[in-house]
Design a protein around this motif. Structure first.
Motif, mmCIF file in Angstrom:
data_model
loop_
_atom_site.group_PDB
_atom_site.id
_atom_site.type_symbol
_atom_site.label_atom_id
_atom_site.label_comp_id
_atom_site.label_asym_id
_atom_site.label_seq_id
_atom_site.Cartn_x
_atom_site.Cartn_y
_atom_site.Cartn_z
ATOM 1 N N LEU A 111 5.573 22.519 90.158
ATOM 2 C CA LEU A 111 5.226 21.120 89.807
ATOM 3 C C LEU A 111 6.106 20.626 88.648
ATOM 4 N N ALA A 112 6.378 21.525 87.560
ATOM 5 C CA ALA A 112 7.113 21.239 86.682
ATOM 6 C C ALA A 112 8.896 21.223 87.121
ATOM 7 N N VAL A 113 9.025 21.895 88.182
ATOM 8 C CA VAL A 113 10.266 21.860 88.745
ATOM 9 C C VAL A 113 10.559 20.607 89.478
ATOM 10 N N LEU A 114 9.398 19.997 90.128
ATOM 11 C CA LEU A 114 9.417 18.691 90.885
ATOM 12 C C LEU A 114 9.730 17.644 89.934
ATOM 13 N N ALA A 115 9.049 17.576 88.842
ATOM 14 C CA ALA A 115 9.179 16.451 87.498
ATOM 15 C C ALA A 115 10.435 16.682 87.331
ATOM 16 N N LEU A 116 11.110 17.696 87.118
ATOM 17 C CA LEU A 116 12.478 17.807 86.719
ATOM 18 C C LEU A 116 13.572 17.127 87.484
ATOM 19 N N VAL A 117 13.489 17.538 88.686
ATOM 20 C CA VAL A 117 14.428 17.156 89.562
ATOM 21 C C VAL A 117 14.348 15.605 90.169
ATOM 22 N N SER A 118 13.019 14.977 89.783
ATOM 23 C CA SER A 118 12.824 13.750 90.146
ATOM 24 C C SER A 118 13.819 12.920 89.251
ATOM 25 N N PRO A 119 14.449 11.568 89.733
ATOM 26 C CA PRO A 119 15.214 10.878 88.725
ATOM 27 C C PRO A 119 14.375 10.165 87.663
ATOM 28 N N PRO A 120 15.044 9.864 86.389
ATOM 29 C CA PRO A 120 14.063 9.384 85.339
ATOM 30 C C PRO A 120 13.732 8.177 85.589
ATOM 31 N N PHE A 121 14.503 7.211 86.171
ATOM 32 C CA PHE A 121 14.062 5.912 86.735
ATOM 33 C C PHE A 121 13.038 5.811 87.327
ATOM 34 N N LEU A 309 -5.153 22.824 79.279
ATOM 35 C CA LEU A 309 -3.882 22.152 78.585
ATOM 36 C C LEU A 309 -2.600 22.448 79.756
ATOM 37 N N CYS A 310 -2.462 23.448 80.225
ATOM 38 C CA CYS A 310 -1.252 23.662 81.307
ATOM 39 C C CYS A 310 -1.462 22.785 82.376
ATOM 40 N N TYR A 311 -2.587 22.768 82.890
ATOM 41 C CA TYR A 311 -2.591 21.722 84.003
ATOM 42 C C TYR A 311 -2.485 20.410 83.664
ATOM 43 N N GLY A 312 -2.900 20.015 82.529
ATOM 44 C CA GLY A 312 -3.040 18.573 81.956
ATOM 45 C C GLY A 312 -1.388 18.087 81.709
ATOM 46 N N ILE A 313 -0.639 18.958 81.191
ATOM 47 C CA ILE A 313 0.634 18.771 81.150
ATOM 48 C C ILE A 313 1.296 18.458 82.322
ATOM 49 N N VAL A 314 1.270 19.374 83.350
ATOM 50 C CA VAL A 314 2.058 19.042 84.459
ATOM 51 C C VAL A 314 1.373 17.858 85.265
ATOM 52 N N ALA A 315 0.256 17.801 85.218
ATOM 53 C CA ALA A 315 -0.539 16.587 85.879
ATOM 54 C C ALA A 315 0.200 15.169 85.339
#
Length: 559
Positions: A111-121, A309-315
């Motif tokens: 999930l963290a990687v998916l958040a990273l590769v999605s464009p900021p806009f 906490l861990c799941y809350g951040i990636v959520a």
């Protein structure tokens, strides 16, 4: 014996000639597509728009006029805020996942990687839907009598960047934490250090190089991004937004102010990189990569707290992805969501703008093919031929990391606008800028694998009569394949999501999905924006799976 010696000398000369030619070609490409455009930007900044003579007035104006100083201050705040926010999210997440047995750790990392590769806009657009003036969260809170600030403004930009870029800090820090020799921390504990003292005095210095590298990436990317400040900044000025606005307003003459602002962005990025290197070199810490820490099993309330906490951040980080996908299936009536579910938005995309999808994949695939070919050859030069030129080439290829996309686009417009190099308005200029901006991803991924391949394997093939090129293609390339695939996928992900550079270069016939999403959000066409964003996210997700399937380092392949 003499014949064998003569043959080896001939093979050596052939090898030298072949790879010398590759080196010359690589230097020519980098000079043409990277160095020359940046030099053009630098020169233009010292040009008087009236007399065409040398002047310092442009930079003096940028550094003294309240309009530009305000944008500079906002940019620095956004960069620092995004970096600090990313560290506040990434470091605790890295610590808990590295030191404790977290159920579903692979899901968290994915999930963290998916958040990273999605464009900021896309994140910016999603937060507008959630916490904008008419966002569903804003409306729900209003119904309860709670009035909170909307997402628009400085705080909203920092929030988006913190949630977008924290995976850099998380992935790098976690990898470093897992490689720490636990004897250091055990010795500190035996000497009476508390858990906090042990973390601050022992653990943090050991992981500081990795954490600071991730933090600097967050800073540089935050100040370079154009789409997010433009969408949710409203009247907030940053260097990237005014550089774009200045360029479009100076179309009738030399874009001197736009390039002056652009050079200031490069200087800020370089200063941040040099500061990080200075802090690392000032105090060096190293471990022996033995007696590594064994993750502990949690139980009771502490386990619930850490997992929450861990799941809350990636959520929170992946909330924009969920919002985009959800809204893409909402029924629409023109640009307005009318309730219920349907495929209206996708039908409109296919009916009205199918060409933007074709353009995006066509341009990105062409750029990725070029990156794969050139990146493989360049990585071989860097790893196998350790000369001053190869070292220089390796250093120069770090430049696209710190040069904002808006700056590169202006450089391309200044460089390729006349004669045989008149590429402005063509698809070629889009492909070339995607190629040079994403080439470092291909080189870095391939080099990492190539360093693990013993040169003696290739040398054995040459000694058995294979030419250097044949040995490279038949022996080395198959062994490099995992790195080549990972680099190609990372290049493709970032290419299809590119906005900052293509926004200045596109024409009606070369519009890409990110550009269309950006314009659709500004025009209030949220249905089309959501549908196109979902296509981008789905494509990125497929590439993430391929990278994690082929890369030996899994999540670390994305940093």
């Amino acid at each position: 014996m003499i014949g064998q010696t003569s043959r080896r000398q001939q093979l050596g000369r052939t090898r030298l000639d072949f790879w010398s030619g590759v080196m010359a070609l690589a230097l020519a490409l980098v000079s043409l597509l990277l160095i020359w455009p940046i030099v053009q930007v630098l020169q233009m900044g010292f040009l008087d728009p009236q007399t065409q003579g040398f002047t310092l007035a442009n930079y003096l104006k940028v550094l003294t006029h309240p309009y530009y100083l305000g944008a500079l201050w906002n940019t620095v705040i956004i960069g620092v805020g995004g970096m600090v926010g990313a560290c506040l999210l990434g470091v605790p997440l890295a610590y808990f996942t590295a030191r404790y047995v977290i159920k579903g750790r692979s899901l968290i990392a994915t999930l963290a990687v998916l958040a990273l590769v999605s464009p900021p806009f896309i994140g910016a657009y999603s937060w507008v839907v959630v916490a904008g003036n008419n966002g569903w969260l804003t409306q729900q809170l209003k119904a309860l009598g709670i009035a909170l600030p909307t997402i628009y403004g400085l705080h909203g930009i920092i929030l988006v960047f913190s949630l977008k870029f924290f995976p850099f800090v998380y992935l790098m820090t976690e990898s470093a934490l897992r490689n720490i020799n636990r004897s250091f921390e055990e010795a500190a504990e035996n000497l009476g250090c508390t858990r906090w003292q042990r973390f601050y005095k022992i653990t943090l210095p050991l992981v500081f190089p990795a954490t600071s590298s991730g933090a600097i990436l967050c800073f540089v990317l935050s100040i370079a991004d154009f789409g997010t400040p433009s969408i949710i900044g409203r009247d907030l000025r940053t260097l990237s937004t005014i550089a774009y606005n200045q360029y479009t307003s100076e179309m009738g003459g030399p874009p001197t102010m736009a390039v002056s602002i652009s050079m200031l962005m490069i200087v800020i990025s370089m200063m941040a990189v040099f500061l990080q290197r200075y802090l690392i070199n000032k105090r060096r810490y190293a471990g022996s990569l033995t007696n590594l820490t064994v993750p502990k099993t949690l139980s009771g309330p502490y386990s619930v707290l850490v997992h929450g906490l861990c799941y809350g951040i990636v959520a929170l980080a992946t909330l924009p992805i969920a919002v985009v996908i959800y809204t893409s299936f909402l029924q629409t009536s023109g640009p307005v969501f009318s309730g219920g579910f349907g495929l209206n938005s996708y039908a409109r995309v296919i009916r009205e703008v199918p060409d933007v999808i074709t353009n995006t994949f066509k341009f990105s695939l062409l750029a990725t093919l070029m990156i794969t070919l050139v990146g493989g050859l360049v990585s071989y030069i860097i790893v196998r031929r350790e000369t001053a030129l190869s070292g220089l080439l390796d250093s120069v290829l770090m430049v696209p990391y710190v040069v904002p996309g808006v700056v590169m686009a202006i450089g391309f417009l200044l460089t390729f606008n006349s004669g045989v190099l008149d590429l402005v308005g063509t698809a070629t200029i889009i492909v070339l800028i995607l190629f040079i901006r994403r080439l470092p991803y291909g080189v870095r991924a391939t080099s990492a694998v190539l360093r693990q391949i013993k040169p003696s394997i290739e040398e054995a093939a040459i000694s058995l009569g294979a030419s250097p090129l044949k040995a490279f293609l038949k022996v080395t390339v198959p062994l490099m394949l995992p790195g080549v695939v990972a680099g190609a996928m990372m290049s493709f992900i970032t290419a299809i999501n590119e906005l900052s550079s293509t926004l200045l270069l596109y024409t009606g016939g070369t519009t890409t999905m990110p550009v269309k999403v950006y314009n659709a959000v500004l025009d209030g066409e949220f249905g089309i924006a959501a549908a196109l964003s979902t296509i981008l996210l789905l494509s990125s997700g497929v590439c993430v799976y391929v990278v994690m399937r082929f890369s030996q380092s899994k999540e670390s392949a994305f940093v």
